[in-house]
Design an enzyme around this catalytic site. Structure first.
Site, PDB file in Angstrom:
ATOM      1  N   HIS A  34     -12.229  -4.546 -16.038  1.00 44.05           N
ATOM      2  CA  HIS A  34     -12.000  -3.264 -15.359  1.00 44.05           C
ATOM      3  C   HIS A  34     -13.285  -2.471 -15.127  1.00 44.05           C
ATOM      4  O   HIS A  34     -13.228  -1.351 -14.637  1.00 44.05           O
ATOM      5  CB  HIS A  34     -11.004  -2.419 -16.158  1.00 44.05           C
ATOM      6  CG  HIS A  34      -9.689  -3.100 -16.333  1.00 44.05           C
ATOM      7  ND1 HIS A  34      -8.694  -3.046 -15.377  1.00 44.05           N
ATOM      8  CD2 HIS A  34      -9.217  -3.895 -17.324  1.00 44.05           C
ATOM      9  CE1 HIS A  34      -7.652  -3.768 -15.789  1.00 44.05           C
ATOM     10  NE2 HIS A  34      -7.949  -4.294 -16.960  1.00 44.05           N
ATOM     11  N   SER A  56      -8.161  -1.767 -20.936  1.00 43.83           N
ATOM     12  CA  SER A  56      -7.277  -1.933 -19.790  1.00 43.83           C
ATOM     13  C   SER A  56      -6.129  -0.935 -19.755  1.00 43.83           C
ATOM     14  O   SER A  56      -5.653  -0.586 -18.677  1.00 43.83           O
ATOM     15  CB  SER A  56      -6.727  -3.362 -19.752  1.00 43.83           C
ATOM     16  OG  SER A  56      -6.116  -3.696 -20.987  1.00 43.83           O
ATOM     17  N   LYS A  72      -9.010  -8.066  -9.835  1.00 45.60           N
ATOM     18  CA  LYS A  72      -8.902  -6.609  -9.949  1.00 45.60           C
ATOM     19  C   LYS A  72      -9.778  -5.965  -8.874  1.00 45.60           C
ATOM     20  O   LYS A  72      -9.432  -6.025  -7.714  1.00 45.60           O
ATOM     21  CB  LYS A  72      -9.181  -6.192 -11.374  1.00 45.60           C
ATOM     22  CG  LYS A  72      -7.962  -6.583 -12.206  1.00 45.60           C
ATOM     23  CD  LYS A  72      -8.128  -6.675 -13.668  1.00 45.60           C
ATOM     24  CE  LYS A  72      -6.793  -7.176 -14.254  1.00 45.60           C
ATOM     25  NZ  LYS A  72      -6.952  -7.816 -15.556  1.00 45.60           N
TER      26      LYS A  72
HETATM   27  C1  LIG Z   1      -6.309  -8.671 -16.417  1.00 46.17           C
HETATM   28  C2  LIG Z   1      -7.140  -8.896 -17.598  1.00 46.17           C
HETATM   29  C3  LIG Z   1      -7.394 -10.198 -18.043  1.00 46.17           C
HETATM   30  C4  LIG Z   1      -6.725 -11.411 -17.464  1.00 46.17           C
HETATM   31  O1  LIG Z   1      -7.215 -11.698 -16.205  1.00 46.17           O
HETATM   32  P1  LIG Z   1      -6.310 -12.542 -15.194  1.00 46.17           P
HETATM   33  O2  LIG Z   1      -7.251 -13.075 -14.195  1.00 46.17           O
HETATM   34  O3  LIG Z   1      -5.298 -11.600 -14.651  1.00 46.17           O
HETATM   35  O4  LIG Z   1      -5.654 -13.625 -16.018  1.00 46.17           O
HETATM   36  C5  LIG Z   1      -8.265 -10.355 -19.100  1.00 46.17           C
HETATM   37  N1  LIG Z   1      -8.828  -9.290 -19.709  1.00 46.17           N
HETATM   38  C6  LIG Z   1      -8.576  -8.027 -19.321  1.00 46.17           C
HETATM   39  C7  LIG Z   1      -9.230  -6.889 -20.037  1.00 46.17           C
HETATM   40  C8  LIG Z   1      -7.713  -7.794 -18.256  1.00 46.17           C
HETATM   41  O5  LIG Z   1      -7.429  -6.542 -17.898  1.00 46.17           O
END
Ligand SMILES: *Cc1c(COP(=O)(O)O)cnc(C)c1O
Length: 391
Positions: A209, A181, A241
């Site tokens: 991602h 990330s 995302k």
């Molecule tokens: C954003 C993210 C999460 C958490 O997801 P949310 O729905 O925002 O709680 C988990 N793992 C990774 C790799 C992330 O980038």
């Protein structure tokens, strides 16, 4: 009230210490939807720091689905999934996600953070070992800590070292981000899968991602490497995302999903997300799978950014994804860079410890299919004027 006063002054000391180390965090108030043209604290800014990679967070079809969903279902789900909160809309989204990921079942969680806590605590416990990449997302590390299993972290993307470590003891789970990330690089999944199989451990990939961005029709990191559910039995994805909405899911076998329903506490003891949100995600999932042009556009912008940054002599990371970090080193320098871009009307956050390891503070630049080439030119022009100074 002397006790209260003492507790408060202790907090004040902690906060002051963060400020002194350039690690204090502030929230900027957004006055526009998630899109490249942001309004931050009342000021128009060109944003390069969201995770809306495909430009779906403010898409008219997704907005319409949310609105129609609210007309049909109201707003609140009213209860947890196992009580009376599991609607036909949630069910349909789970089926669509299972099909999208080519797995027998999928299970919705309220957030990615909760999905990761839920899966790891449901599958590992005291006496088990959970192996994780050193740069995994905080929610994966927290899941292992909460599970009371032995958390063993291997050097970033270093499958050979993992192979050696795992030979020393029994393993339950190997867990990795699919796309890291804060770095944008890919996990070495083709090397991790045989290690997991040989150790008799489950391989779990958090593809927050990668889904929507990589692979055929945006099917993610696994598809990109041609790995099926035999190689990677546990796939976790987020919906906030690339899919532009909110929530998360886990996809896998019938028995995995039933186990999570029976025993993942962050699934059981929480209210289901609004059904209208599931309707919105059904729409965005359809668009994400359909619109290959969004991924092609991202590819063009990534290449443009990397070529331009290289010309400027900037230290690029080894990333072919929309996450393009620029390493600053010290937290102070990352803050100065972010502030300098801010003056030029460009919004990029400074990512500092503990989100990234000490000494690796950075600008986390992210690109979206909603950006234009002119936007990327503006970013590069602003980067060219960054102050060159020591740490
Ligand atoms: C954003 C993210 C999460 C958490 O997801 P949310 O729905 O925002 O709680 C988990 N793992 C990774 C790799 C992330 O980038």
């Amino acid at each position: 009230m002397p006790t209260r006063h003492t507790a408060d002054s202790e907090l004040r000391l902690r906060l002051d210490a963060l400020k002194a180390r350039d690690l204090y965090r502030r929230r900027a108030v957004q006055d526009a939807p998630q899109q490249p043209c942001a309004i931050v604290d009342g000021r128009p800014m060109l944003s390069f720091c969201g995770n809306d990679y495909l430009g779906l967070a403010n898409h008219p079809e997704v907005i319409a689905a949310l609105r129609q969903g609210a007309e049909r279902w109201g707003v609140g789900s009213g209860a947890a999934h196992l009580v009376s909160g599991h609607s036909r809309a949630h069910q349909a989204l789970e089926e669509a996600l299972a099909e999208f990921t080519a797995r027998p079942r999928a299970l919705l969680f309220s957030t990615g953070y909760m999905a990761n806590l839920g899966v790891i605590t449901a599958l590992a416990g005291r006496g088990d070992s959970v192996y994780q990449d050193r740069l995994n997302h905080a929610s994966l590390l927290d899941g292992a800590l909460l599970s009371r299993a032995n958390l063993r972290r291997y050097p970033h993307t270093d499958a050979a070292t993992l192979g050696r470590l795992i030979g020393e003891g029994p393993a339950r789970l190997i867990v990795t981000d699919g796309v890291f990330s804060m770095d944008g690089d890919l996990a070495p999944l083709p090397a991790l899968a045989p290690i997991a199989r040989a150790a008799g451990a489950w391989l779990m990939v958090d593809d927050a991602h990668g889904l929507g961005v990589l692979g055929r029709n945006g099917r993610g990191s696994l598809d990109r490497f041609g790995l099926d559910s035999e190689a990677v039995p546990i796939l976790m994805g987020t919906l906030g995302k690339a899919f532009g909405t909110f929530g998360a899911f886990v996809a896998g076998s019938e028995d995995l999903i039933e186990t999570l329903i029976q025993s993942a506490r962050s699934y059981i003891y929480t209210t289901a997300t609004p059904p209208a949100l599931a309707e919105a995600t059904l729409a965005s999932l359809r668009i994400a799978a359909r619109d290959d042009w969004r991924r092609e556009r991202l590819g063009v912008l990534i290449a443009q950014f990397r070529a331009g940054a290289e010309q400027l002599g900037l230290a690029l990371a080894d990333s072919q994804t929309p996450i393009q970090p620029l390493l600053a080193g010290s937290a102070a320098r990352a803050l100065r860079w972010s502030a300098a871009l801010g003056e030029a009307g460009i919004l990029v956050g400074a990512i500092r410890p503990p989100t990234v390891p000490e000494g690796t503070a950075r600008l986390r630049i992210t690109l979206s299919a909603a950006h234009s080439e002119a936007d990327v030119e503006r970013l590069l022009a602003a980067l060219a004027r960054l102050p060159v100074e020591s740490q």
